[in-house]
Design a protein around this motif. Structure first.
Motif, PDB file in Angstrom:
ATOM      1  N   ARG A 173       0.836  -1.200   0.000  1.00 25.90           N
ATOM      2  CA  ARG A 173       0.000   0.000   0.000  1.00 25.90           C
ATOM      3  C   ARG A 173       0.876   1.259   0.000  1.00 25.90           C
ATOM      4  O   ARG A 173       0.615   2.216  -0.737  1.00 25.90           O
ATOM      5  N   HIS A 174       1.929   1.250   0.819  1.00 28.30           N
ATOM      6  CA  HIS A 174       2.859   2.383   0.831  1.00 28.30           C
ATOM      7  C   HIS A 174       3.497   2.557  -0.543  1.00 28.30           C
ATOM      8  O   HIS A 174       3.553   3.679  -1.070  1.00 28.30           O
ATOM      9  N   LEU A 175       3.998   1.471  -1.120  1.00 29.80           N
ATOM     10  CA  LEU A 175       4.679   1.560  -2.419  1.00 29.80           C
ATOM     11  C   LEU A 175       3.730   2.050  -3.515  1.00 29.80           C
ATOM     12  O   LEU A 175       4.126   2.876  -4.350  1.00 29.80           O
ATOM     13  N   LEU A 176       2.509   1.562  -3.525  1.00 31.43           N
ATOM     14  CA  LEU A 176       1.525   2.046  -4.502  1.00 31.43           C
ATOM     15  C   LEU A 176       1.357   3.562  -4.401  1.00 31.43           C
ATOM     16  O   LEU A 176       1.372   4.271  -5.407  1.00 31.43           O
ATOM     17  N   ASN A 177       1.210   4.051  -3.187  1.00 31.64           N
ATOM     18  CA  ASN A 177       1.027   5.487  -2.990  1.00 31.64           C
ATOM     19  C   ASN A 177       2.291   6.268  -3.289  1.00 31.64           C
ATOM     20  O   ASN A 177       2.228   7.369  -3.842  1.00 31.64           O
ATOM     21  N   ILE A 178       3.436   5.726  -2.944  1.00 28.77           N
ATOM     22  CA  ILE A 178       4.700   6.415  -3.224  1.00 28.77           C
ATOM     23  C   ILE A 178       4.908   6.565  -4.718  1.00 28.77           C
ATOM     24  O   ILE A 178       5.179   7.663  -5.219  1.00 28.77           O
ATOM     25  N   PHE A 179       4.792   5.469  -5.470  1.00 28.01           N
ATOM     26  CA  PHE A 179       5.023   5.555  -6.918  1.00 28.01           C
ATOM     27  C   PHE A 179       3.962   6.420  -7.596  1.00 28.01           C
ATOM     28  O   PHE A 179       4.238   7.088  -8.583  1.00 28.01           O
ATOM     29  N   ARG A 180       2.760   6.463  -7.051  1.00 23.02           N
ATOM     30  CA  ARG A 180       1.702   7.342  -7.564  1.00 23.02           C
ATOM     31  C   ARG A 180       2.067   8.805  -7.332  1.00 23.02           C
ATOM     32  O   ARG A 180       1.768   9.675  -8.161  1.00 23.02           O
ATOM     33  N   CYS A 181       2.720   9.107  -6.214  1.00 20.96           N
ATOM     34  CA  CYS A 181       3.027  10.494  -5.830  1.00 20.96           C
ATOM     35  C   CYS A 181       4.374  10.994  -6.341  1.00 20.96           C
ATOM     36  O   CYS A 181       4.668  12.179  -6.225  1.00 20.96           O
ATOM     37  N   LEU A 182       5.204  10.108  -6.891  1.00 19.73           N
ATOM     38  CA  LEU A 182       6.508  10.551  -7.385  1.00 19.73           C
ATOM     39  C   LEU A 182       6.376  11.236  -8.737  1.00 19.73           C
ATOM     40  O   LEU A 182       5.593  10.805  -9.592  1.00 19.73           O
ATOM     41  N   ASN A 183       7.154  12.291  -8.935  1.00 20.42           N
ATOM     42  CA  ASN A 183       7.301  12.863 -10.263  1.00 20.42           C
ATOM     43  C   ASN A 183       7.912  11.794 -11.163  1.00 20.42           C
ATOM     44  O   ASN A 183       8.584  10.888 -10.674  1.00 20.42           O
ATOM     45  N   PRO A 184       7.749  11.878 -12.487  1.00 19.41           N
ATOM     46  CA  PRO A 184       8.313  10.858 -13.375  1.00 19.41           C
ATOM     47  C   PRO A 184       9.818  10.637 -13.191  1.00 19.41           C
ATOM     48  O   PRO A 184      10.305   9.529 -13.357  1.00 19.41           O
ATOM     49  N   SER A 185      10.543  11.672 -12.814  1.00 19.09           N
ATOM     50  CA  SER A 185      11.981  11.507 -12.581  1.00 19.09           C
ATOM     51  C   SER A 185      12.307  11.418 -11.086  1.00 19.09           C
ATOM     52  O   SER A 185      13.464  11.458 -10.697  1.00 19.09           O
ATOM     53  N   GLY A 186      11.270  11.297 -10.251  1.00 22.61           N
ATOM     54  CA  GLY A 186      11.467  11.248  -8.804  1.00 22.61           C
ATOM     55  C   GLY A 186      12.111   9.960  -8.332  1.00 22.61           C
ATOM     56  O   GLY A 186      12.187   8.971  -9.061  1.00 22.61           O
ATOM     57  N   ILE A 187      12.576   9.988  -7.091  1.00 24.13           N
ATOM     58  CA  ILE A 187      13.283   8.846  -6.507  1.00 24.13           C
ATOM     59  C   ILE A 187      12.651   8.477  -5.170  1.00 24.13           C
ATOM     60  O   ILE A 187      12.361   9.348  -4.347  1.00 24.13           O
ATOM     61  N   LEU A 188      12.473   7.182  -4.968  1.00 23.70           N
ATOM     62  CA  LEU A 188      12.151   6.621  -3.659  1.00 23.70           C
ATOM     63  C   LEU A 188      13.463   6.205  -3.028  1.00 23.70           C
ATOM     64  O   LEU A 188      14.247   5.479  -3.639  1.00 23.70           O
ATOM     65  N   ALA A 189      13.727   6.650  -1.819  1.00 24.56           N
ATOM     66  CA  ALA A 189      14.879   6.202  -1.041  1.00 24.56           C
ATOM     67  C   ALA A 189      14.326   5.431   0.142  1.00 24.56           C
ATOM     68  O   ALA A 189      13.646   5.993   0.991  1.00 24.56           O
ATOM     69  N   MET A 190      14.568   4.114   0.168  1.00 29.88           N
ATOM     70  CA  MET A 190      13.983   3.273   1.205  1.00 29.88           C
ATOM     71  C   MET A 190      15.050   2.369   1.797  1.00 29.88           C
ATOM     72  O   MET A 190      15.911   1.862   1.095  1.00 29.88           O
ATOM     73  N   GLN A 191      14.953   2.188   3.094  1.00 25.27           N
ATOM     74  CA  GLN A 191      15.812   1.241   3.785  1.00 25.27           C
ATOM     75  C   GLN A 191      14.924   0.112   4.269  1.00 25.27           C
ATOM     76  O   GLN A 191      13.818   0.347   4.753  1.00 25.27           O
ATOM     77  N   TYR A 192      15.406  -1.130   4.124  1.00 25.56           N
ATOM     78  CA  TYR A 192      14.635  -2.268   4.624  1.00 25.56           C
ATOM     79  C   TYR A 192      15.572  -3.280   5.263  1.00 25.56           C
ATOM     80  O   TYR A 192      16.776  -3.305   4.996  1.00 25.56           O
ATOM     81  N   ALA A 193      15.009  -4.119   6.114  1.00 22.18           N
ATOM     82  CA  ALA A 193      15.780  -5.134   6.829  1.00 22.18           C
ATOM     83  C   ALA A 193      15.756  -6.445   6.055  1.00 22.18           C
ATOM     84  O   ALA A 193      14.776  -6.776   5.401  1.00 22.18           O
ATOM     85  N   TYR A 194      16.872  -7.189   6.129  1.00 23.33           N
ATOM     86  CA  TYR A 194      16.923  -8.534   5.565  1.00 23.33           C
ATOM     87  C   TYR A 194      17.541  -9.466   6.606  1.00 23.33           C
ATOM     88  O   TYR A 194      18.247  -9.031   7.508  1.00 23.33           O
ATOM     89  N   SER A 195      17.257 -10.751   6.466  1.00 21.00           N
ATOM     90  CA  SER A 195      17.725 -11.738   7.434  1.00 21.00           C
ATOM     91  C   SER A 195      19.160 -12.148   7.140  1.00 21.00           C
ATOM     92  O   SER A 195      19.511 -12.430   5.999  1.00 21.00           O
ATOM     93  N   LEU A 196      19.993 -12.190   8.168  1.00 15.83           N
ATOM     94  CA  LEU A 196      21.356 -12.700   8.015  1.00 15.83           C
ATOM     95  C   LEU A 196      21.373 -14.224   8.112  1.00 15.83           C
ATOM     96  O   LEU A 196      22.414 -14.839   7.939  1.00 15.83           O
ATOM     97  N   ASN A 197      20.205 -14.816   8.380  1.00 11.50           N
ATOM     98  CA  ASN A 197      20.096 -16.269   8.484  1.00 11.50           C
ATOM     99  C   ASN A 197      19.911 -16.926   7.132  1.00 11.50           C
ATOM    100  O   ASN A 197      19.655 -18.107   7.048  1.00 11.50           O
ATOM    101  N   GLY A 198      20.012 -16.200   6.076  1.00 12.53           N
ATOM    102  CA  GLY A 198      19.889 -16.766   4.738  1.00 12.53           C
ATOM    103  C   GLY A 198      19.090 -15.877   3.824  1.00 12.53           C
ATOM    104  O   GLY A 198      17.960 -15.520   4.125  1.00 12.53           O
ATOM    105  N   GLU A 199      19.681 -15.504   2.692  1.00  7.82           N
ATOM    106  CA  GLU A 199      19.025 -14.644   1.708  1.00  7.82           C
ATOM    107  C   GLU A 199      17.792 -15.322   1.120  1.00  7.82           C
ATOM    108  O   GLU A 199      16.893 -14.681   0.631  1.00  7.82           O
TER     109      GLU A 199
END
Length: 189
Positions: free
Chosen positions: A101-127
């Motif tokens: 839901r966040h991503l849908l709204n973010i890409f809807r609200c970005l200018n065509p040349s706009g950028i999303l800068a996002m940080q996310y967590a990943y597991s060190l127990n296996g990709e």
């Protein structure tokens, strides 16, 4: 106006070195997840047109002098377009449905040349782990393929993936996302 390289963080624009990106005075920025509000204030002081979104009404008092504020429940109602959306230290607190839901709204609200800068967590127990609930950190982790799939299905594309650090049992990745570009013949005028 001259571009500046900005380091973006929930605490201070200079705290996190791996989130560097060019930003200009007058850039329209949406900061999702206000935190302490310091980064929003610093963006404002640089001359950015700042907007903020948070789940908590209490966050409003941290940024109301510097930023137009929306509650997360109002995300679908935002009509402004942004040059940059910063989604920092938020994704790990969201379910897949909420993040989509966040991503849908973010890409809807970005200018065509706009950028999303996002940080996310990943597991060190296996990709290979897709979504993993980490009881130690009370957070959700996701792998690269899941993030790329989610962005694509929500109208965006990932243009940068960068490992940011490890804090066992999780690591952090930083991404840049952009809206999908339609072929010129398909663009709606």
């Amino acid at each position: 106006t001259q571009n500046s390289v900005v380091n973006l963080s929930n605490y201070s624009l200079s705290d996190i070195k791996y989130m560097e990106m060019p930003i200009s005075q007058g850039s329209s920025v949406l900061y999702v997840g206000v935190g302490t509000g310091i980064a929003v204030k610093q963006l404002y002081e640089m001359g950015c047109v700042t907007h903020s979104l948070d789940i908590s009404e209490a966050a409003r008092t941290k940024v109301e002098k510097y930023s137009k504020f929306w509650l997360e429940s109002e995300f679908e109602n935002i009509t402004e377009k942004f040059d940059l959306v910063i989604h920092h230290l938020v994704a790990q607190h969201l379910s897949n449905r909420q993040l989509e839901r966040h991503l849908l709204n973010i890409f809807r609200c970005l200018n065509p040349s706009g950028i999303l800068a996002m940080q996310y967590a990943y597991s060190l127990n296996g990709e290979e782990l897709d979504v993993y609930e980490c009881p130690k950190t009370f957070s959700s982790t996701r792998n690269k393929k899941t993030i790329e799939r989610m962005a694509f299905s929500c109208g965006g594309r990932i243009v940068l993936h960068k490992d940011a650090g490890e804090y066992p049992p999780i690591g952090w990745r930083f991404i840049h996302g952009k809206p999908k570009q339609l072929p010129t013949a398909m663009k709606i005028l």
